[in-house]
Each structure stands twice: as C-alpha cells, then as structure tokens.
Scaffold this motif. Structure first.
Motif, PDB file in Angstrom:
ATOM      1  N   HIS A  52      -9.564   5.629   2.551  1.00  0.00           N
ATOM      2  CA  HIS A  52      -9.033   6.050   1.249  1.00  0.00           C
ATOM      3  C   HIS A  52      -9.596   5.160   0.152  1.00  0.00           C
ATOM      4  O   HIS A  52      -9.413   3.937   0.174  1.00  0.00           O
ATOM      5  CB  HIS A  52      -7.504   5.962   1.256  1.00  0.00           C
ATOM      6  CG  HIS A  52      -6.847   6.636   0.090  1.00  0.00           C
ATOM      7  ND1 HIS A  52      -7.260   7.847  -0.401  1.00  0.00           N
ATOM      8  CD2 HIS A  52      -5.792   6.266  -0.689  1.00  0.00           C
ATOM      9  CE1 HIS A  52      -6.489   8.205  -1.421  1.00  0.00           C
ATOM     10  NE2 HIS A  52      -5.601   7.255  -1.618  1.00  0.00           N
ATOM     11  N   PRO A 108      -7.834   8.551  -7.093  1.00  0.00           N
ATOM     12  CA  PRO A 108      -8.198   8.068  -5.750  1.00  0.00           C
ATOM     13  C   PRO A 108      -8.450   9.249  -4.818  1.00  0.00           C
ATOM     14  O   PRO A 108      -7.918  10.347  -5.027  1.00  0.00           O
ATOM     15  CB  PRO A 108      -6.978   7.256  -5.325  1.00  0.00           C
ATOM     16  CG  PRO A 108      -5.855   7.765  -6.161  1.00  0.00           C
ATOM     17  CD  PRO A 108      -6.465   8.171  -7.471  1.00  0.00           C
ATOM     18  N   TRP A 143       0.043   4.107  -2.572  1.00  0.00           N
ATOM     19  CA  TRP A 143      -1.176   4.852  -2.278  1.00  0.00           C
ATOM     20  C   TRP A 143      -0.938   5.838  -1.137  1.00  0.00           C
ATOM     21  O   TRP A 143      -1.369   6.999  -1.192  1.00  0.00           O
ATOM     22  CB  TRP A 143      -2.308   3.898  -1.884  1.00  0.00           C
ATOM     23  CG  TRP A 143      -2.716   2.919  -2.934  1.00  0.00           C
ATOM     24  CD1 TRP A 143      -2.538   1.565  -2.903  1.00  0.00           C
ATOM     25  CD2 TRP A 143      -3.374   3.200  -4.175  1.00  0.00           C
ATOM     26  NE1 TRP A 143      -3.043   0.987  -4.042  1.00  0.00           N
ATOM     27  CE2 TRP A 143      -3.560   1.970  -4.847  1.00  0.00           C
ATOM     28  CE3 TRP A 143      -3.819   4.367  -4.785  1.00  0.00           C
ATOM     29  CZ2 TRP A 143      -4.173   1.869  -6.079  1.00  0.00           C
ATOM     30  CZ3 TRP A 143      -4.430   4.277  -6.029  1.00  0.00           C
ATOM     31  CH2 TRP A 143      -4.604   3.040  -6.655  1.00  0.00           C
ATOM     32  N   HIS A 166       0.815  -1.216   0.000  1.00  0.00           N
ATOM     33  CA  HIS A 166       0.000   0.000   0.000  1.00  0.00           C
ATOM     34  C   HIS A 166       0.851   1.270   0.000  1.00  0.00           C
ATOM     35  O   HIS A 166       0.301   2.378   0.056  1.00  0.00           O
ATOM     36  CB  HIS A 166      -0.926   0.016   1.222  1.00  0.00           C
ATOM     37  CG  HIS A 166      -1.712  -1.240   1.406  1.00  0.00           C
ATOM     38  ND1 HIS A 166      -2.321  -1.880   0.350  1.00  0.00           N
ATOM     39  CD2 HIS A 166      -1.991  -1.981   2.507  1.00  0.00           C
ATOM     40  CE1 HIS A 166      -2.954  -2.961   0.800  1.00  0.00           C
ATOM     41  NE2 HIS A 166      -2.752  -3.040   2.105  1.00  0.00           N
ATOM     42  N   THR A 208      -9.488   3.697  -3.391  1.00  0.00           N
ATOM     43  CA  THR A 208      -8.502   3.468  -4.453  1.00  0.00           C
ATOM     44  C   THR A 208      -9.141   2.917  -5.720  1.00  0.00           C
ATOM     45  O   THR A 208      -8.447   2.689  -6.714  1.00  0.00           O
ATOM     46  CB  THR A 208      -7.411   2.497  -3.971  1.00  0.00           C
ATOM     47  OG1 THR A 208      -8.016   1.237  -3.634  1.00  0.00           O
ATOM     48  CG2 THR A 208      -6.688   3.047  -2.758  1.00  0.00           C
TER      49      THR A 208
END
Length: 488
Positions: A395, A402, A344, A341, A397
């Motif tokens: 969050h 995003p 991101w 992750h 995605t």
C-alpha cells in the motif's frame, strides 16, 4: 514464436559430436546411455509451469491453457506442475503476469518437495535467487511462519523480490549476504535449502552457448565454494533438521565429493537420507571417481540425467543433522514498526469492501516512507543479518490519494466487493500493455471515477484509474508487463 526466432533457436542447439568433443566426454563412463544423453542435450527443454496454490488450482490453470489451444501435460511426481512445448512464451501470458503461475524447470522443483516442509517450521534458503524455490517453500508452509531468503547479489535479490511480489508471498524476509558467512546470531533453522552456485553443466539445453565456456578448472573452483556453503548450512541447521543440497551440474567434484567431505568433517553428526522420487527415473550418486572411492552411502544421493526424464541435469542430496546435539538459543527478533497504521488500513478496507477484521490475519509494518508492507501474522524474522526486505509492499501512502500496489491489489482482489472493474479480453490486453482505453457504457454506469481493481474472469489484475474524462488508465507495472499482444 516467429520464424526467425525459431531458426536462431534451432541453429544454437548442440550436436552429439560437439558433446563428444567437449569437456563432458569425461562423463561417458558415468552415463548409462551416452548416445541418448548427447542427443537429449541437443533438444530444447519443455516449458514447465506450476500453479500458484494461493490463487488457482492446477485443474483451472489447465483449462485456461486448453482454451488457448494448448495441450498441457501433467508431470508424474509433480502434481501441481504442467509441461508445455519448448517454444511457448510463458512470461507473455496474462495469467503469468498476474501471478497465477510460475515457470520453473521440472527438476528444479524437486528439492522443495523432498524437504518435508510443514507450517511452523523456520526455513533458510541460502542462495535463493531467482526465487522459484523460495516461493515453493513459502506455499508449502501455507504462506505462514518464517522463511529467510538470502542471496549474495543485490541485483538477483531484486529479481527474487519481484517474483515473490507477483506471486503474493507473505512469509519471506530477504537478506543480502555471503551465505558462507551467514551469522550465528541469525539462529538455527528446521530446514535449509542450499541450491549451490555451480558450473551449470545441467542447463545446457537452455543455454547451449555455455558449452564453449566450460573450463576444466570450474568444477574445482566451485567445489571449494560449495564446501564452505554446506559447512555453514550444517552449523545453521537445528539438531534433527534437514539440509537439501542441490546443483545443476554433472561434476562429481561439485556433488558427491562435496557431500562426502562435509560428512567426513561432521564425524557422525550428519547422515545422508535415502531419497524417493516417484515418477522420476534417477541414478544413484557416484561412489567412485577418478581413483577416489567414496563411502557407499553416497549412492543415496540422486542424479538426474537429461535423457531419462526429458529434463535438465541435476543432483540432490538430503542430509539430516543428529537430533541428539544441543540446540542453540533462539535468535533475537527484528524490531518492526507496526503501530499507527489503523487509519490507512481502515481506509483501504472501507473503500474496497473488505470484511471486518480482515487485517488481523496479517502483520503490517512501515519499511520505507513510500508505504506499508504486509507479512504473515506469525512471521518472525531475525534481527541479524539486517534484512533487505520483509514481506510484501502492498500500500502506497506517499501519494494522493493513497493506493494499493499491484502486488497488494492481487492479494486483496479475491475478497474485494467494491470498486472492482471486470475487463473484457481486449481491455485486459490493453491493460497489461499499460495503455489507456475506453470503458463500456455499462462499466461507466456502475463505477464512479477513481481507483478500481481491474479483473478478468474473476482474477485480479491490478490497479486502474477510471478518469472523469471517460478513459481507463492502466497502472500495471512495466517490469511485470511481458505481454505484447493478446494471448487468449
């Protein structure tokens, strides 16, 4: 509140003669002042708020309320809470919509204050919805560690998760289960809250129509269920741990008699603790009821009669499990997807100017294909029972580009240094109504098109889109938007 609503509310209030002619008349000998009791049940309850300790102090919340022309009253014994008039609509206020405060009846706030909660403890909330007490527990643990919030109802669990998201709670895993069958594989807990389902007689000031639905069989029916739940709480409590048992009913069949039967079953392995609640005028637990004599220690329980503190009715018992018993092994922990992750997270950190190492304070995992969830770094949920959710969905995605969720924006908002759009009061109201509105010339000059975190008076509100066409589009979720008009 408009006049029509006021008339309907006044017409629905209970009269003393209705109380005297109802099932509640059986409590006449238990109540110290029957006339005051019956009169209190005919008055609407004050609205009670607590300030979200992760976002605002009670002093700052008081200032916001005073600016609205209100006179919030502090509550002795609840230093983080305030009383407001019964007609006040908390859910329609901007500061409520964005999680600066939560509305919860005063006596309902007391159980958590008595649980001697400290960071590092493992806590189970057995019947957790709608989540006010769960959130109190979470913040008492400094929003760290492990709280498991369980409810039998999927719909109620969704409402609970909505409250946790709005308030920014990171240390809670939710489970949907019949708590009376909560599995041993889930481990034992240092503290357990059992705010048991009950006949709810104590809520008559909020729900006057309940009086017509009270049934003599309710107390016995609920009592059987409550015994099963409290029995399971004793099993799941670690030696030396505490169990807080509470109800919002007057019925001894659901209160002292339940506690007395479980104490007898435990044969010395469980004891009642004395309870001290400064600022509240309470009555001792009942030790005699309809010919049954209970052990004198049942007086350590506390009863809250509505006329004594201008509250609803409530019952609390605090139980301690023998510290000399052998503890069970630690449970197997849930396996969570916590890898892959970084891209991101770095993209989110870079865009909004979050400090280096920001994500180290959290535990990140992907719970669904929609995006990432955030938990306290030391959150350690059990593998069993299967979780309904872990932490906070923060969050997305699965969209381009995003974007943080509203709960994610509220969480990171205090440390955002880029792409933060401060709104005027008029813009704030339009934003919370999910409207599209025009930016000022100064706002257009400072902010490039794209996602921004909208804020008001320095408090994050959520995500907005500043379009190239020159308008601001609100992304505030409809399920959180109780506001229909300006409220400042």
């Amino acid at each position: 509140m408009n006049q029509r609503t006021a008339r309907v509310s006044a017409a629905s209030l209970l009269r003393p003669d209705q109380i005297a002619a109802s099932w509640l008349a059986r409590y006449r000998d238990l109540v110290d002042d029957w006339d005051a009791f019956a009169e209190a049940l005919g008055r609407p309850l004050p609205v009670t708020l607590w300030a979200n300790p992760g976002r605002i102090s009670v002093a700052a919340l008081t200032e916001l309320l005073v600016e609205q022309g209100l006179s919030p009253q502090p509550i002795q014994g609840l230093p983080n809470a305030l009383n407001l008039p019964p007609e006040f609509r908390a859910g329609q206020q901007w500061w409520y919509c964005v999680g600066l405060a939560h509305a919860q009846e005063a006596v309902s706030q007391l159980p958590v204050t008595l649980m001697d909660l400290k960071p590092g403890q493992r806590v189970l909330d057995m019947c957790a919805a709608p989540g006010g007490k769960t959130a109190q527990i979470a913040f008492a643990l400094d929003n760290r560690g492990t709280v498991v919030a369980n409810d039998i109802s999927y719909a109620r669990l969704k409402a609970l998760q909505g409250n946790l998201d709005r308030l920014g709670v990171l240390n809670v895993t939710t489970t949907q289960s019949d708590a009376s069958n909560w599995p041993s594989a889930g481990g034992q807990f240092d503290r357990i809250l059992l705010d048991a389902p009950c006949s709810a007689e104590g809520t008559l000031r909020r729900h006057p129509s309940l009086l017509q639905r009270l049934d003599p069989s309710d107390a016995e029916r609920f009592g059987s269920r409550q015994r099963a739940l409290l029995r399971k709480a004793v099993q799941r409590c670690r030696p030396g741990g505490l169990i807080l048992y509470s109800t919002c009913t007057f019925a001894p069949e659901e209160n002292e008699l339940v506690v007395a039967d479980i104490l007898a079953e435990c044969d010395g392995r469980l004891r009642l603790r004395a309870i001290d609640i400064p600022g509240f005028d309470t009555a001792p637990g009942v030790t005699q009821w309809q010919g049954r004599v209970l052990p004198p220690e049942l007086a350590r329980c506390r009863r809250f009669w509505p006329h004594r503190n201008d509250t609803g009715g409530f019952f609390i018992a605090l139980l301690e499990k023998d510290a000399g018993l052998s503890p069970e092994p630690e449970p197997e922990l849930a396996t969570l997807d916590g890898d892959g992750h970084d891209e991101w997270l770095e993209g989110l950190r870079s865009k909004y100017g979050l400090p280096e190492g920001y994500w180290c304070r959290y535990r990140v995992h992907r719970q669904t294909r929609r995006g990432l969830h955030l938990m306290a770094a030391d959150h350690a949920p059990p593998a069993v029972p299967p979780a309904a959710g872990h932490g906070l969905f923060f969050h997305r995605t699965n969209v381009h580009p995003p974007k943080p969720t509203t709960s994610g924006a509220l969480l990171i908002g205090p440390e955002v240094t880029r792409f933060r759009l401060e709104l005027s009061r008029k813009q704030r109201d339009a934003y919370l109504r999910r409207e599209t509105f025009a930016p000022t010339r100064e706002q257009r000059a400072v902010h490039p098109p794209g996602q921004v975190i909208a804020s008001y008076r320095g408090y994050a509100l959520g995500i907005a889109i500043l379009h190239r066409s020159g308008v601001i589009e609100s992304q505030f979720p409809s399920r959180w938007s109780g506001q229909a008009a300006g409220t400042d």
